[in-house]
Design a protein around this motif. Sequence first.
Motif, PDB file in Angstrom:
ATOM      1  N   ILE E 334      -0.494  68.104  26.773  1.00 23.82           N
ATOM      2  CA  ILE E 334      -1.201  67.223  27.699  1.00 23.82           C
ATOM      3  C   ILE E 334      -2.475  66.692  27.059  1.00 23.82           C
ATOM      4  O   ILE E 334      -2.750  65.486  27.059  1.00 23.82           O
ATOM      5  CB  ILE E 334      -1.541  67.996  28.985  1.00 23.82           C
ATOM      6  N   VAL E 335      -3.235  67.598  26.515  1.00 21.15           N
ATOM      7  CA  VAL E 335      -4.549  67.230  26.001  1.00 21.15           C
ATOM      8  C   VAL E 335      -4.441  66.305  24.793  1.00 21.15           C
ATOM      9  O   VAL E 335      -5.130  65.302  24.689  1.00 21.15           O
ATOM     10  CB  VAL E 335      -5.306  68.526  25.648  1.00 21.15           C
ATOM     11  N   LYS E 336      -3.530  66.651  23.891  1.00 19.23           N
ATOM     12  CA  LYS E 336      -3.473  65.896  22.655  1.00 19.23           C
ATOM     13  C   LYS E 336      -2.929  64.494  22.894  1.00 19.23           C
ATOM     14  O   LYS E 336      -3.463  63.510  22.370  1.00 19.23           O
ATOM     15  CB  LYS E 336      -2.627  66.658  21.634  1.00 19.23           C
ATOM     16  N   ALA E 337      -1.898  64.401  23.727  1.00 15.46           N
ATOM     17  CA  ALA E 337      -1.388  63.068  24.051  1.00 15.46           C
ATOM     18  C   ALA E 337      -2.505  62.236  24.684  1.00 15.46           C
ATOM     19  O   ALA E 337      -2.703  61.066  24.342  1.00 15.46           O
ATOM     20  CB  ALA E 337      -0.201  63.182  24.998  1.00 15.46           C
ATOM     21  N   ASN E 338      -3.237  62.864  25.557  1.00 13.27           N
ATOM     22  CA  ASN E 338      -4.298  62.142  26.259  1.00 13.27           C
ATOM     23  C   ASN E 338      -5.368  61.641  25.288  1.00 13.27           C
ATOM     24  O   ASN E 338      -5.851  60.516  25.408  1.00 13.27           O
ATOM     25  CB  ASN E 338      -4.915  63.055  27.313  1.00 13.27           C
ATOM     26  N   LEU E 339      -5.733  62.465  24.339  1.00 10.78           N
ATOM     27  CA  LEU E 339      -6.770  62.047  23.397  1.00 10.78           C
ATOM     28  C   LEU E 339      -6.335  60.824  22.604  1.00 10.78           C
ATOM     29  O   LEU E 339      -7.127  59.926  22.339  1.00 10.78           O
ATOM     30  CB  LEU E 339      -7.106  63.198  22.448  1.00 10.78           C
ATOM     31  N   PHE E 340      -5.069  60.790  22.242  1.00 16.32           N
ATOM     32  CA  PHE E 340      -4.594  59.616  21.521  1.00 16.32           C
ATOM     33  C   PHE E 340      -4.613  58.383  22.416  1.00 16.32           C
ATOM     34  O   PHE E 340      -4.894  57.272  21.956  1.00 16.32           O
ATOM     35  CB  PHE E 340      -3.192  59.864  20.965  1.00 16.32           C
ATOM     36  N   LEU E 341      -4.312  58.592  23.693  1.00 13.34           N
ATOM     37  CA  LEU E 341      -4.376  57.449  24.616  1.00 13.34           C
ATOM     38  C   LEU E 341      -5.812  56.940  24.715  1.00 13.34           C
ATOM     39  O   LEU E 341      -6.059  55.728  24.714  1.00 13.34           O
ATOM     40  CB  LEU E 341      -3.858  57.856  25.998  1.00 13.34           C
ATOM     41  N   VAL E 342      -6.750  57.876  24.795  1.00  7.51           N
ATOM     42  CA  VAL E 342      -8.155  57.468  24.846  1.00  7.51           C
ATOM     43  C   VAL E 342      -8.519  56.718  23.565  1.00  7.51           C
ATOM     44  O   VAL E 342      -9.183  55.672  23.608  1.00  7.51           O
ATOM     45  CB  VAL E 342      -9.068  58.702  25.017  1.00  7.51           C
ATOM     46  N   ALA E 343      -8.058  57.244  22.447  1.00  9.65           N
ATOM     47  CA  ALA E 343      -8.334  56.563  21.173  1.00  9.65           C
ATOM     48  C   ALA E 343      -7.830  55.129  21.223  1.00  9.65           C
ATOM     49  O   ALA E 343      -8.473  54.218  20.699  1.00  9.65           O
ATOM     50  CB  ALA E 343      -7.675  57.326  20.030  1.00  9.65           C
ATOM     51  N   GLY E 344      -6.681  54.945  21.877  1.00  8.97           N
ATOM     52  CA  GLY E 344      -6.126  53.603  21.995  1.00  8.97           C
ATOM     53  C   GLY E 344      -7.046  52.672  22.762  1.00  8.97           C
ATOM     54  O   GLY E 344      -7.278  51.531  22.354  1.00  8.97           O
ATOM     55  N   VAL E 345      -7.573  53.165  23.873  1.00 11.09           N
ATOM     56  CA  VAL E 345      -8.475  52.319  24.661  1.00 11.09           C
ATOM     57  C   VAL E 345      -9.733  52.027  23.844  1.00 11.09           C
ATOM     58  O   VAL E 345     -10.225  50.886  23.809  1.00 11.09           O
ATOM     59  CB  VAL E 345      -8.833  52.995  25.999  1.00 11.09           C
ATOM     60  N   ALA E 346     -10.222  53.055  23.160  1.00 13.61           N
ATOM     61  CA  ALA E 346     -11.414  52.850  22.330  1.00 13.61           C
ATOM     62  C   ALA E 346     -11.152  51.779  21.283  1.00 13.61           C
ATOM     63  O   ALA E 346     -12.007  50.936  21.006  1.00 13.61           O
ATOM     64  CB  ALA E 346     -11.804  54.164  21.657  1.00 13.61           C
ATOM     65  N   ARG E 347      -9.973  51.813  20.745  1.00 11.13           N
ATOM     66  CA  ARG E 347      -9.619  50.821  19.724  1.00 11.13           C
ATOM     67  C   ARG E 347      -9.538  49.430  20.341  1.00 11.13           C
ATOM     68  O   ARG E 347      -9.992  48.438  19.746  1.00 11.13           O
ATOM     69  CB  ARG E 347      -8.301  51.254  19.087  1.00 11.13           C
ATOM     70  N   ILE E 348      -8.965  49.344  21.534  1.00 13.57           N
ATOM     71  CA  ILE E 348      -8.887  48.030  22.185  1.00 13.57           C
ATOM     72  C   ILE E 348     -10.302  47.488  22.409  1.00 13.57           C
ATOM     73  O   ILE E 348     -10.572  46.311  22.190  1.00 13.57           O
ATOM     74  CB  ILE E 348      -8.124  48.143  23.519  1.00 13.57           C
ATOM     75  N   LEU E 349     -11.198  48.389  22.806  1.00 12.65           N
ATOM     76  CA  LEU E 349     -12.554  47.934  23.114  1.00 12.65           C
ATOM     77  C   LEU E 349     -13.346  47.566  21.860  1.00 12.65           C
ATOM     78  O   LEU E 349     -14.117  46.613  21.861  1.00 12.65           O
ATOM     79  CB  LEU E 349     -13.314  49.021  23.877  1.00 12.65           C
ATOM     80  N   THR E 350     -13.154  48.349  20.799  1.00 12.45           N
ATOM     81  CA  THR E 350     -14.026  48.162  19.642  1.00 12.45           C
ATOM     82  C   THR E 350     -13.320  47.522  18.458  1.00 12.45           C
ATOM     83  O   THR E 350     -13.974  47.060  17.528  1.00 12.45           O
ATOM     84  CB  THR E 350     -14.583  49.513  19.160  1.00 12.45           C
ATOM     85  N   GLY E 351     -12.001  47.525  18.488  1.00  6.56           N
ATOM     86  CA  GLY E 351     -11.264  46.899  17.404  1.00  6.56           C
ATOM     87  C   GLY E 351     -10.972  47.796  16.220  1.00  6.56           C
ATOM     88  O   GLY E 351     -10.257  47.402  15.315  1.00  6.56           O
ATOM     89  N   PHE E 352     -11.543  48.987  16.210  1.00  8.30           N
ATOM     90  CA  PHE E 352     -11.323  49.880  15.064  1.00  8.30           C
ATOM     91  C   PHE E 352     -11.128  51.311  15.534  1.00  8.30           C
ATOM     92  O   PHE E 352     -11.434  51.648  16.675  1.00  8.30           O
ATOM     93  CB  PHE E 352     -12.527  49.858  14.118  1.00  8.30           C
ATOM     94  N   THR E 353     -10.651  52.135  14.617  1.00 11.72           N
ATOM     95  CA  THR E 353     -10.691  53.568  14.880  1.00 11.72           C
ATOM     96  C   THR E 353     -11.605  54.265  13.877  1.00 11.72           C
ATOM     97  O   THR E 353     -11.884  55.440  14.019  1.00 11.72           O
ATOM     98  CB  THR E 353      -9.296  54.211  14.798  1.00 11.72           C
TER      99      THR E 353
END
Lengths: 159, 100, 756, 139, 499, 121, 100
Positions: E334-353
């Motif tokens: 649960i946690v790890k999948a969620n963190l990657f999803l958050v990373a995705g939103v962060a990437r959408i917002l900022t354009g990078f990882t």
Amino acid sequence: MNSLVVNLLFALSWVFFFGEFNALTLSSGFVLGYAVLWLLYPLTGGPSGYFLRVWYWIRLIGMFHYELVVSSISVFIDVITPKHRARPAIIEMPLSVKSDAGILLVTNLITLTPGTLSLDVSEDRKTLKIHAMFADNPEAVCAELKNGMERWVIDALER
Amino acid sequence: MAWILQIAVMISSLLIFVTVLLAFVRLILGPSLPDRVVALDMMTVAIVSVCGLAAVQSGDSAFLDVAVVLALVGFLATVALARFADKQILRGKNQEDKRG
Amino acid sequence: MDVPNQAAEWKTNIVAGLFPVFLSALIFSWFLTFIPSVADGVSTRFGIDWIPSLGISLSFFIDGLSLTFALLISGIGTLVFLYSSSYIKNHHHFHRFLLYLFLFMLSMLGVVLADNLISLFVFWELTTITSYLLIGFSHETHKGRHSALQALLITGAGALAMLAGFILIGLTVNSFELSEIILEADTLRAHELYAPILLLILFGTFTKSAQFPFHFWLPNAMAAPTPVSSFLHSATMVKAGVYLMARLHPAFAGTDLWLWMLTIFGATTAVISSILAFRQTDLKLALAYTTLMALGTLTLFLGQESGYAMTAFATFLIVHSLYKAALFLVVGCVDNATGTRDANTLGGLAKAMPITAIVAALAAMSMAGFPPFLGFIGKELKYAGALGVASEPILVAGAVLVANSLMFAVAAIVAFRPFWVSSKTTYPKQPQEAPFAMLAGPIILASLGILFGIYPDIIEKTLVAPTVASLLGNIEQSKELKLWAGVNLPLILSICTVILGLALYLQHQKLRPALDGIFAKLPTFDQGWDKFLLKFKDFAAWQTRVQQSGNLHQYMFVVFFVVFASLATTTALKNAIFKPPDFSNVTWLGVGLVLLIIGAAIITTVTASRITAMATLGVLGIGVAIVFIGFSAPDVAITQLLVETLIVVLVAIALLRLPNLETEAGQRRPLDAILAISVGSIVTLILLSVLSLPLDRRVTDFFEQASWPEAFGRNIVNVILVDFRALDTFGEIAVIVIAALSAYALLRTTTPQSKK
Amino acid sequence: MNSVILTAGTRYLAGLLLIFSLYMLLRGHNEPGGGFIGGLIGSTGFILFAIACGTEDARTALRVPPQTIAMIGLGIALIAGLISIFFADPFFTGQWFFLGSTETEKGLPISTVLIFDIGVYLVVFGSVLTLVFAMEEEI
Amino acid sequence: MSWYLAAPLAFPFLTAVLTFLIRSSKVGRWISLAGNVVLLVTALLLISQIYKEGILVTQMGNWGAPFGITIVADYLSSAMILITAITATAVSIYAIADIDSHKEHLGYHALFNVLIGGVIGAFLTGDLFNLYVWFEVMLISSFGLLILGGSKEQIDGGVKYVTLNLISTILFLTGIGLLYGIAGTLNLADLAVTVPNLENQGLVSVIAVLFMIAFGVKAALFPLFFWLPASYHTPAFSVSAIFAGLLTKVGVYALIRMFTLIFNGDLVFTHTILLWVAALTMITGVLGAAAQNDFRKILSFHIVSQIGYMIMGLALMTPLAITGAVFYLVHHIIVKANLFLVAGVARILTGFTDLEKIGGLYKSAPLLALLFLIPAFSLAGFPPLSGFWAKYILVAAALKINSWFIAMIALLVGLLTIYSMTKIWAEAFWKPHPSGLSPELSQINCKNQFLLLTPIALLAALTLIIGFIPQPFILFAETAAEQLLNPSLYIAAVLGNFS
Amino acid sequence: MESLLAIAIGVLVATSVYLMLARNVLRFIFGLVLISNAANLTLFVAGRLTAGIPPLIKKGEIAPVGPVANALPQALVLTAIVIGFGLFAFALVLMFRTYTTLGTLYSDEMRVAEPREDTVI
Amino acid sequence: MIDFVAALLIFLGGLFSLVAGIGILRMQDVFIRMHASTKVGTLASGLILAGVAIQFSEVIIFIKVILIILFLLLTAPIAAHMIGRAALHLGIRPWSASNQ
Ligand code: NA
Ligand code: NA
């Protein structure tokens, strides 16, 4: 060749596959053959009407096997004898046969006859490149093939 | 099975096996791509014979089915390889394939 | 932003700011109601099961010790919230700030009230998290983030060790309830795990309470806004460690290990931090270091078991919380009013900020230990306690004397000099008295200092004595709190303190450069920490570079090496091969066939021509197909031939666009070859061993018997595929579909990047 | 591949291969063959077609995208497996119906097992063609 | 009866077929979501049925064990299936916003659902070869998902992922061949009966080690994990989320299953190896994370590290330890999948990882910050979040049997986990954006905001629930452990009167 | 014969490992074909070998008369061959696409996903 | 008698096969090698299969064998043509005695 003939051939081969000749296998084979032809018609072009010449076919098949054996033996001898007797060359033979099936049959037969091997048909379907083992006289080879194999095929398919 | 047949099958197997080996040698030697393809094609046909022999040996015709398949599709590999050689030329990449 | 909007926001901020004040006041008053019962020696316990299968409950326990802490936390909390509602109300993260601070207060209350060790740990870590967020409140500066991380890691490390200690306690006494653990004190002290448990827990408390050498995170945590510092460093966070040591005192104290650990660390911390405090010019930092001194002193006393020491502990705990919170808030006011906290620049503020000046003076006098402030009583008790320690009383008293004197000087520097000594500095802002909300806290806290000093009974009976009772088990050992105890050694020491402190204060401008000279040469723990982190990062990067090198060859080499090494080792260790292979039924044709396969494989490997490789792969496929034909598997043979054909077709298509193989000359890979041969050999060995055993054929026997009668098929292989094990086949066709789809997607997929 | 000979030969061979593949599929339960083998043979027919006449013609002849054929095959196999649940059997339990059964002969068997095998055939057929066509179109 | 087990297995494939045949991307994505919701329902039904009746068994095709393929679900399997369904549902909501129509047209939904089907198949099967087949289903669809998009990074990562996983696949198949060669059966329960009575137990150990390596690659154990950090940061975020959550866990599941049920005869040997491997996996993974400076790369290395904890539970092999491993598995997915999803939103917002190129999210996207903190602190093991209980149980289990060394490692790695998780927090959230931007959530349109954040919030809520009310989950894990440590229960359920 | 094949399998494994360890991923592809064959043969041999008696039931019988070859490994091998083909096909296409995208077949030149340290910083 | 004929055919097939193998190895160029493989190889397989058919003496087997031979006769020349054409395009010159 008539599509119907091809279709029947397919039906028969289906029956052969099953090894049981009865109404069910024949009819199902016919239906299947039809379906397959339908699938393939972009390739076959249109229908053409020729009668099946049973006699020419039999002659063709017979000659064909005869030539196969004879040619094999001649190659056999060349292989097992240390000296290479061949004088090979590539010769070009004009083609009279027109249909796809005819060209296929002619080239296959030439390949299976002694000393000759069909390599390629030109794009305009008018010349055939042949590799001949004993090509001291290319015209003679050409004439022999035209009067032999090609004649038989035209008789069987295109007359 | 009659002894004579058994011997024939044995000898024939051996001969075909030698054939396969000879074709294999040709395949390795090349030198051109067509040479290799001819060798491979030859081997395929030899395997059709092997299937026939296996059918006699086992008395089971199932092996003939293998032969039917092989006769039909073995050809496909040859065609694909031959075409490969052909197209290579069109692309001017034939250096290696000429040498083998 | 337009004006009405701002006004509206300001209004909501007022409401939002007062809400936690109200709530914490409510909590405070609720705790007040426990005073009578606690004073009577009655403790209250309540709770619910949380994780019964692990023996973890959410249980709470109110006695003298926890009530004292709870009152300090919620009381000072109320004042800090009041202060914050004005101090920080314009900050764009004001709401978040209040939330964190309130959560922090609740967590802290949880820590001091929890009866179950694991629950306590949960709250403990919650204080860690919330303080992380609070310390990092000014997160846009590098220093803010750095300090927050430092605090988190150091206290986090301690906490994890402590957790191990807690678990071990649970294993030794079979309960996590503190109230039960205390009853098992003798078992615990005699247990072989006593020392490890104690050391693990002390690691946790020392880091949390910033004992030397883990002290350096605390001054750095001053990056947080003033109310946070005030709250964290006076009554709460840092005292969590002290609280826990006090809480466990009945269970752990009384051994040499306990005594010496606490005495040495406490005394060292007290002395070193007071010297460090003395050399600070930043008022807030100076206060922070005196907090360390206080923590050291408290730890020192907890090492003891005497009534004096415990009374000193309880009293000083309260004193310190009151004056330290007040002074932090005052410094905040000064900072706010002048824009600086530099002790050298500040001066003469008494005129502009008279109330602040008086409040500061009151708090400072408590800190310095003047009568009639509570600080004086605290100091007397400290000396009494120090002189009564079990061993080396002179040394301990000396340490306390040094520390107190320095503290006296610091009190003067922080709370006297900026207000009453004139200065020519012009301030960035015109200094002005702070608003009432900000002054209320310091006023109340400073007043309490003098109130409790004059009437010590108020806290003696209600808080100090019950706390001592919690520590020692009975209330009788609690000593009386009084301003005048006659001329005794503590009084003399007090006088010495004043003289020494005064001297230090007067000379502090001169002493500082000297001290700075010494300290500049010494490596600081802070720098050491940074270096350590840097080294750690380098090490991590190095080991990652070595392992995750990005080189596929290395990855595969490792994988194959692991395969070989582990299989070979296991084979050898476990004597897995105990029958010689059977070569009796080998035929010449078989040998030939195997040679063909081997030959094809080897040529595929060594050839520099991809065409040859492709052809030999075809040969190999044929060879394997002959194996299948020869050993009665026509279906498999057909499939093998078809698949081999398709492979050749696909490769022939793919190679049209791929470059030639490199020539192998000069590219010999002996290491790879050795590994390859090793892997191959071990596979053969294991397989030979497997084949030397008989095979249990009952599953196949069943298939043979059931194939026709039950599954209506004569081809057993096909019946297995579509009936007996149809699910395999289903999965398999799913693989095929997806392989095709994936390959198709791979060929057709495009991104802007790859189009270039 | 503009070879007259190959094109002419393909015309017969491809048809033969297709018919042969169906034969292998249907008899697979009793003799060597079955869905896999059938599907593989059937696909070789169209591969030959694609090599001789180009993928465009082959796709036209196929009419349905090969991926779709494969997916339909997967669906058929799945449904064939699930049918048995409606007969209160565990999934993938073969359900057999015999057409025209008499006292001595069982008659022509129609079974979910056969349907399953047809699914397998379609999957293999469609998937292999998806792969080969896509690769062919890359060169 | 059979429905309970057949439905979770069948629905993903049904969904896959439907989404593919209805090629309109707009409809396909909703079918995919609906299919996953149905899957979730079936998973819930399954778990409730197991709760009522204990281990559930159905014999595929009505061919009794050990002859046919047994489908069997015990507590562990059903929990894994439920978590899979939950994660899949969450990701398929997210994917509606995350996956573009190009990828959908190429069959994203089919690949995704077949992947889920493969995962569930692996959890449900009671047959070794069938397990191999499901592994392959999973593997090939993961290949497809990994490269969808075709960027240079993806292709490069794909090469490493594919090559190393193929090696593992071959090892697995070889292992099956060898095990069949000595035991003559493929049914797991039957193997559990047969293997201990074999003549050559040394050979059994060798084969056990071979399986350990094969599954070790899948589970990304030290030193076989290279493929994971090489590739998990490259695909679409929905894809890396589902990979991160599920794929390695199937390897762990297989290890747990095999090394509790079948290879339990030489614990001193096999489980000592596992213990060392666990320690090294934890350490190298977390050091790798510490060395990274990219949102997703840090998360990827953490997967490796966290796998070590689960293996530690297996290696200790006590009821408490296995409880911890099971709990850890569930929590981590649960946690790890969620963190990657958050990373995705962060990437959408900022354009990078890349953490150096992003920042300021705490200020500009506080909701996202909160949604990051919950799983991040859970992963770091802060109480009272799910990860704390997971670590707590494991450490307690280790200390209980005086495995000081591994307990120490587990705690130390916990600390280092905090270190690298806060790095993300400090860099992506706290630090001001390097170019002064303030990437707000409102940049994303309303619908997509909802689609992206809902699954994250749901998973975060689940993390909180497990954290605050852990008792039922721990009880469940305890029962799962009890079943795992008593193979006779499993054997009796599968073989019944055949045994 | 089993033992002999075990040796052949060992050689196949050795050669394929050597191929897979090459820098050129095309060799990996060739190695993959070899090692798949090795694994399939392992599975096949593990069911022990029976020459000349395929697992077919003759017409008129209800079960095989006398011993026949072990059908189960044959079914498994068949499955494994087809799965192996699927995986192989994907791997081949991947290498193909790798070349067209990254312009190289050498694995040590594939450093996009895991760039070298010196090139990044 | 049947056994004897079958044995003879099988033996002859083996022999022809061997000759094809030798031919493919020692003939001068790829074209001549193809002469060996297409003609002799096909004949060899045909002979062996004929032997098989005679040995089994069953209608189905006959049909199967005829089919296999037909397929071979159909495919072998096409394959040869493909290879020869590729060789031509590759620019391989036929061997001639004068070159030696
Ligand atoms: Na061929
Ligand atoms: Na030929």
